[in-house]
Design an enzyme around this catalytic site. Structure first.
Site, PDB file in Angstrom:
ATOM      1  N   TYR A   8     -78.674  58.566  53.413  1.00  0.00           N
ATOM      2  CA  TYR A   8     -79.973  57.929  52.725  1.00  0.00           C
ATOM      3  C   TYR A   8     -81.072  58.420  53.506  1.00  0.00           C
ATOM      4  CZ  TYR A   8     -82.557  55.075  49.522  1.00  0.00           C
ATOM      5  OH  TYR A   8     -83.673  54.784  48.699  1.00  0.00           O
ATOM      6  N   ARG A  14     -82.374  52.098  48.093  1.00  0.00           N
ATOM      7  CA  ARG A  14     -81.232  51.855  47.501  1.00  0.00           C
ATOM      8  C   ARG A  14     -79.715  51.937  47.955  1.00  0.00           C
ATOM      9  NH1 ARG A  14     -80.843  51.669  41.905  1.00  0.00           N
ATOM     10  NH2 ARG A  14     -82.993  51.871  40.813  1.00  0.00           N
ATOM     11  N   TRP A 104     -91.468  54.621  41.969  1.00  0.00           N
ATOM     12  CA  TRP A 104     -91.615  54.821  43.390  1.00  0.00           C
ATOM     13  C   TRP A 104     -92.173  56.083  43.932  1.00  0.00           C
ATOM     14  CZ3 TRP A 104     -90.727  50.228  45.606  1.00  0.00           C
ATOM     15  CH2 TRP A 104     -90.044  49.367  44.802  1.00  0.00           C
TER      16      TRP A 104
HETATM   17  N1  LIG Z   1     -79.645  55.466  40.103  1.00  0.00           N
HETATM   18  C1  LIG Z   1     -79.511  56.220  41.509  1.00  0.00           C
HETATM   19  C2  LIG Z   1     -80.792  56.775  41.704  1.00  0.00           C
HETATM   20  C3  LIG Z   1     -80.774  57.705  42.739  1.00  0.00           C
HETATM   21  C4  LIG Z   1     -82.314  58.002  43.325  1.00  0.00           C
HETATM   22  O1  LIG Z   1     -83.082  58.329  42.350  1.00  0.00           O
HETATM   23  N2  LIG Z   1     -82.412  58.426  44.685  1.00  0.00           N
HETATM   24  C5  LIG Z   1     -83.728  58.833  45.207  1.00  0.00           C
HETATM   25  C6  LIG Z   1     -84.092  57.913  46.375  1.00  0.00           C
HETATM   26  S1  LIG Z   1     -84.240  56.314  46.098  1.00  0.00           S
HETATM   27  C7  LIG Z   1     -83.690  60.178  45.487  1.00  0.00           C
HETATM   28  O2  LIG Z   1     -82.578  60.797  45.582  1.00  0.00           O
HETATM   29  N3  LIG Z   1     -84.767  61.062  45.589  1.00  0.00           N
HETATM   30  C8  LIG Z   1     -84.962  62.199  45.917  1.00  0.00           C
HETATM   31  C9  LIG Z   1     -84.786  63.093  44.916  1.00  0.00           C
HETATM   32  O3  LIG Z   1     -84.891  63.020  43.530  1.00  0.00           O
HETATM   33  O4  LIG Z   1     -85.077  64.532  45.069  1.00  0.00           O
HETATM   34  C10 LIG Z   1     -78.714  55.504  42.363  1.00  0.00           C
HETATM   35  O5  LIG Z   1     -78.925  54.181  42.232  1.00  0.00           O
HETATM   36  O6  LIG Z   1     -78.238  55.962  43.285  1.00  0.00           O
END
Ligand SMILES: N[C@@H](CCC(=O)N[C@@H](CS)C(=O)NCC(=O)O)C(=O)O
Length: 199
Positions: A8, A14, A104
């Protein structure tokens, strides 16, 4: 015991519910935190392109709540009966529905600020009222012992209270639940030692 590697960003976000489950159960894992600047290179190498992911002996799990539910089942924190487990899942999903409304990643700071304010001012009170009612005079949200629903309340409310201090002042029982979670020795130790980040 499988080899666990969590990936992460250097945020609670998350991944924190997963870290709580590891901390509480004393299971060793790799808490791999990547830099935002490295993400574009890493993203295409990850199934479904989102983090957190958890590698379990080389099998890659995605979706934070699926990962947390798996660990909760492994460690007895998912609820004591199928009915309790359904209640735990429902509470987690209810909290997550709200957290997921926040934009976010919004780049426009005015839009972001306005939406955050609206959610914290107009939507949060209804959720807090319902959670407070569900908790009633019980020690934990579901059943007679702590579950990952209690952890999820603490994790998410920590961020909500950072965004709007005083948000839950009308709900002393929810705040007391938060304190009970944070006073669990393994959770208290984790909070003390974890990297300090705002979100
Ligand atoms: N529902 C998914 C959401 C995952 C998610 O949106 N992660 C974000 C970070 S909180 C991410 O990977 N963001 C980078 C991107 O989408 O490129 C979970 O709970 O794991």
């Amino acid at each position: 015991m499988p080899h666990y590697k969590l990936m992460y960003f250097n945020l609670r976000g998350r991944a924190e519910i997963i870290r709580y489950l590891f901390a509480y159960s004393g299971i060793k894992y790799e808490d791999h935190r990547i830099e935002q600047v490295d993400w574009p290179k890493i993203k295409p190498t990850i199934p479904f392109g989102k983090i957190p992911i958890l590698e379990v002996d080389g099998v890659t799990l995605h979706q934070s709540l699926a990962i947390a539910r798996y660990l909760a089942k492994e460690t007895g924190l998912a609820g004591q009966t199928p009915l309790e487990q359904a209640l735990v899942d429902a509470i987690v999903d209810t909290i997550d529905d709200f957290v997921s409304l926040f934009p976010w990643g919004e780049k426009n700071q005015d839009v972001k600020q306005q939406t955050f304010n609206d959610l914290l001012t107009n939507t949060a009170p209804g959720l807090l009222r319902d959670l407070d009612c569900f908790l009633g005079d019980n020690k934990w949200l579901v059943g007679k012992s702590v579950t990952w629903a209690d952890f999820y309340w603490d994790v998410c409310s920590t961020t909500l209270l950072f965004l709007k201090p005083g948000l839950a002042d009308n709900y002393p029982k929810l705040l007391a639940l938060k304190q009970r979670v944070q006073a669990l020795p393994a959770i208290a130790a984790w909070i003390q030692q974890r990297p300090k980040t705002t979100l």
